[in-house]
Design an enzyme around this catalytic site. Structure first.
Site, PDB file in Angstrom:
ATOM      1  N   HIS A 234     -13.214   2.328   0.114  1.00  0.00           N
ATOM      2  CA  HIS A 234     -13.124   1.320   1.199  1.00  0.00           C
ATOM      3  C   HIS A 234     -13.723  -0.021   0.750  1.00  0.00           C
ATOM      4  O   HIS A 234     -14.115  -0.837   1.590  1.00  0.00           O
ATOM      5  CB  HIS A 234     -13.906   1.755   2.461  1.00  0.00           C
ATOM      6  CG  HIS A 234     -13.279   2.877   3.237  1.00  0.00           C
ATOM      7  ND1 HIS A 234     -14.032   3.753   3.963  1.00  0.00           N
ATOM      8  CD2 HIS A 234     -11.993   3.238   3.432  1.00  0.00           C
ATOM      9  CE1 HIS A 234     -13.232   4.634   4.575  1.00  0.00           C
ATOM     10  NE2 HIS A 234     -11.996   4.331   4.251  1.00  0.00           N
TER      11      HIS A 234
ATOM     12  N   GLU B  46      -7.759  -5.540   5.308  1.00  0.00           N
ATOM     13  CA  GLU B  46      -7.693  -5.244   3.873  1.00  0.00           C
ATOM     14  C   GLU B  46      -6.525  -5.958   3.197  1.00  0.00           C
ATOM     15  O   GLU B  46      -6.627  -6.378   2.050  1.00  0.00           O
ATOM     16  CB  GLU B  46      -7.592  -3.721   3.673  1.00  0.00           C
ATOM     17  CG  GLU B  46      -8.911  -3.039   3.997  1.00  0.00           C
ATOM     18  CD  GLU B  46      -8.805  -1.545   4.201  1.00  0.00           C
ATOM     19  OE1 GLU B  46      -8.372  -1.137   5.299  1.00  0.00           O
ATOM     20  OE2 GLU B  46      -9.150  -0.793   3.292  1.00  0.00           O
TER      21      GLU B  46
ATOM     22  N   ARG C 256     -12.576  14.896   7.642  1.00  0.00           N
ATOM     23  CA  ARG C 256     -13.400  15.244   6.474  1.00  0.00           C
ATOM     24  C   ARG C 256     -14.836  15.506   6.891  1.00  0.00           C
ATOM     25  O   ARG C 256     -15.368  14.824   7.771  1.00  0.00           O
ATOM     26  CB  ARG C 256     -13.383  14.099   5.448  1.00  0.00           C
ATOM     27  CG  ARG C 256     -12.049  13.946   4.755  1.00  0.00           C
ATOM     28  CD  ARG C 256     -12.054  12.717   3.849  1.00  0.00           C
ATOM     29  NE  ARG C 256     -10.906  11.880   4.147  1.00  0.00           N
ATOM     30  CZ  ARG C 256     -10.827  10.585   3.850  1.00  0.00           C
ATOM     31  NH1 ARG C 256     -11.815   9.970   3.249  1.00  0.00           N
ATOM     32  NH2 ARG C 256      -9.741   9.915   4.156  1.00  0.00           N
TER      33      ARG C 256
ATOM     34  N   ASN D 218       0.879  -1.172   0.000  1.00  0.00           N
ATOM     35  CA  ASN D 218       0.000   0.000   0.000  1.00  0.00           C
ATOM     36  C   ASN D 218       0.913   1.217   0.000  1.00  0.00           C
ATOM     37  O   ASN D 218       1.480   1.578   1.020  1.00  0.00           O
ATOM     38  CB  ASN D 218      -0.891  -0.040   1.247  1.00  0.00           C
ATOM     39  CG  ASN D 218      -1.882   1.108   1.271  1.00  0.00           C
ATOM     40  OD1 ASN D 218      -1.799   2.042   0.473  1.00  0.00           O
ATOM     41  ND2 ASN D 218      -2.810   1.036   2.196  1.00  0.00           N
TER      42      ASN D 218
ATOM     43  N   ARG E 284      -2.570  -2.111  -3.466  1.00  0.00           N
ATOM     44  CA  ARG E 284      -3.808  -1.388  -3.201  1.00  0.00           C
ATOM     45  C   ARG E 284      -3.818  -0.150  -4.105  1.00  0.00           C
ATOM     46  O   ARG E 284      -2.897   0.661  -4.061  1.00  0.00           O
ATOM     47  CB  ARG E 284      -3.856  -0.952  -1.741  1.00  0.00           C
ATOM     48  CG  ARG E 284      -5.108  -0.165  -1.487  1.00  0.00           C
ATOM     49  CD  ARG E 284      -5.077   0.536  -0.176  1.00  0.00           C
ATOM     50  NE  ARG E 284      -6.346   1.215   0.001  1.00  0.00           N
ATOM     51  CZ  ARG E 284      -6.492   2.332   0.683  1.00  0.00           C
ATOM     52  NH1 ARG E 284      -5.458   2.896   1.243  1.00  0.00           N
ATOM     53  NH2 ARG E 284      -7.656   2.888   0.804  1.00  0.00           N
TER      54      ARG E 284
END
Ligand code: AMP
Length: 399
Positions: free
Chosen positions: A184, A386, A243, A7, A95
């Site tokens: 996601h 993940e 956010r 990643n 990823r």
């Protein structure tokens, strides 16, 4: 088969090495502050024969001018016992945040795939360039390995058009590809599959709630995503660490017009200075719950707002699914913050949700069922993974 999951961020590299089909990583690590004289590496080696033994950890601070230097350093750490040489890495699973409408599943990387990931830079300027750089560096460091891309958007490519389109002039979709993509996806797919298996119900109606620094929800049935709260970008939907989540687009016009903000300032405001950070001054739920316990009114409002938005989406997605078999909490906040789960599940009896507060407070690892005896729908906590999902998708693709 050795699967190396990578990643690559703008100044960081996260990695795990799997000796497939073993689903436990043999090692994992994080390289941070790449491009500085003060880069750090944390490298953990796990004993696959003794799963409960703590990992052997190494920490180093060093000069790393770029990602290539970082990955070479990782290879040097791996070569100390895990592998004899980079040639032993069979697969690199990358990823990649944005796959646009082109990628609906894990994909073997070739020149055309790379060109498409590059074309999508405009849609994901904060993420895809760093992911792309990771691919180029991995191709040089592991030239014999098969490179696979696993996209955050891919799982949500099953949304029906009425769910992914915005009510804007058609040309903005057909020519500019402005639509809901959702993110996601790897996490929602992983926890949804585990929840369906746990319930023994492949067709279960699930609402998956990923609450980390970024937060999103998905309505999932039969392993297919039917709707999700993030949109054209990861800014939409829930209140997140920094956010804003959903807001009236006129707020942007007001900031850009009468209040004189530049587009860059608006971007920074919405991505980095809003959410829990904007409401309380911290983006970490541990700080905010400590402030709440000390009687801080801003923290109290922030918790209310955070949980209220999740509850609204649960209502919306129960309607999308025409019922509900389980909700699934996951990621840093979802797995650890009992108070958030309590607030979210309050007054949800009409949906058949009844939380067992003692189970909610217990800190047991792994999958947990927090439903009370009167609950018609299950309330689950499933730790997301993940990296494992990326490794699985690589193995399936190459089988
Ligand atoms: P993630 O993006 O999944 O790594 O989640 C990171 C976030 O999870 C942090 O910013 C914290 O807000 C939150 N978090 C991590 N550990 C805890 C905890 N023990 N209690 C509450 N929140 C936590």
């Amino acid at each position: 088969m050795n699967i190396f999951v990578l990643n690559s961020g703008s100044s960081s590299i996260k990695y795990q090495l799997f000796r497939w089909p073993n689903e436990r990583p043999a090692c994992s690590g994080l390289v941070e502050r790449i491009g500085s004289g003060q880069a750090t590496i944390t490298h953990k080696v796990f004993d696959l024969q003794a799963p409960d033994a703590p990992p052997r950890e190494q920490h180093r601070t060093l000069v790393l001018p770029d990602h290539e230097a970082g990955l070479h350093e990782v290879v040097r750490l791996l070569s100390g016992g895990i592998i004899a040489s980079p040639a032993e890495i069979d697969v690199v699973g990358h990823r990649v945040v944005h796959g646009g409408e082109s990628f609906t599943a894990a994909t073997r990387i070739d020149a055309a795939v790379k060109a498409e990931i590059k074309r999508l830079f405009g849609l994901a300027p904060l993420h895809n360039p760093a992911n792309y750089l990771g691919i180029e560096v991995a191709e040089r460091v592991f030239p014999q390995a098969r490179q696979v891309a696993v996209f955050d958007t891919a799982f949500h490519q099953t949304l029906p058009e009425y769910a992914f389109r915005y009510a804007l002039p058609t040309a903005l979709y057909t020519e500019q590809r402005i639509r809901k993509y959702g993110f996601h996806g790897t996490s929602h797919q992983y926890v949804a599959a585990r929840a369906a298996a746990h319930l023994g119900q492949p067709d279960a109606r699930l609402i998956t709630i990923h609450l980390g620094n970024g937060c999103s929800m998905a309505a999932v049935r039969g392993g297919r995503s039917l709707d999700t709260s993030m949109g054209f970008s990861p800014l939409a939907g829930l209140v997140m660490g920094t956010r804003s989540g959903d807001l009236d687009p006129s707020v942007l016009l007001h900031l850009l017009g009468p209040l004189g903000y530049t587009p860059e300032q608006v971007g920074t405001l919405l991505n980095k200075e809003s959410g829990m950070m904007g409401l309380t001054g911290s983006n970490d739920m541990r700080d905010i719950s400590a402030a709440l316990a000390a009687g801080d009114a801003r923290a109290a409002l922030a918790y209310d707002l955070y949980a209220y938005r999740i509850r609204q989406y649960i209502g919306a997605y129960a309607a999308v699914l025409n019922g509900l078999d389980a909700i699934v909490f996951t990621a840093g906040v979802g797995e650890n913050d009992a108070l958030v789960r309590t607030r979210v599940c309050q007054h949800m009896e009409f949906l058949g949700l009844q939380l067992d507060e003692a189970k909610n407070q217990a800190r047991t690892p792994g999958l947990r069922d927090l439903s009370g005896p009167a609950s018609r729908a299950r309330i689950l906590v499933i730790p997301t993974d993940e990296e494992l999902e990326i490794a699985r998708q690589c193995a399936e693709l190459l089988a």
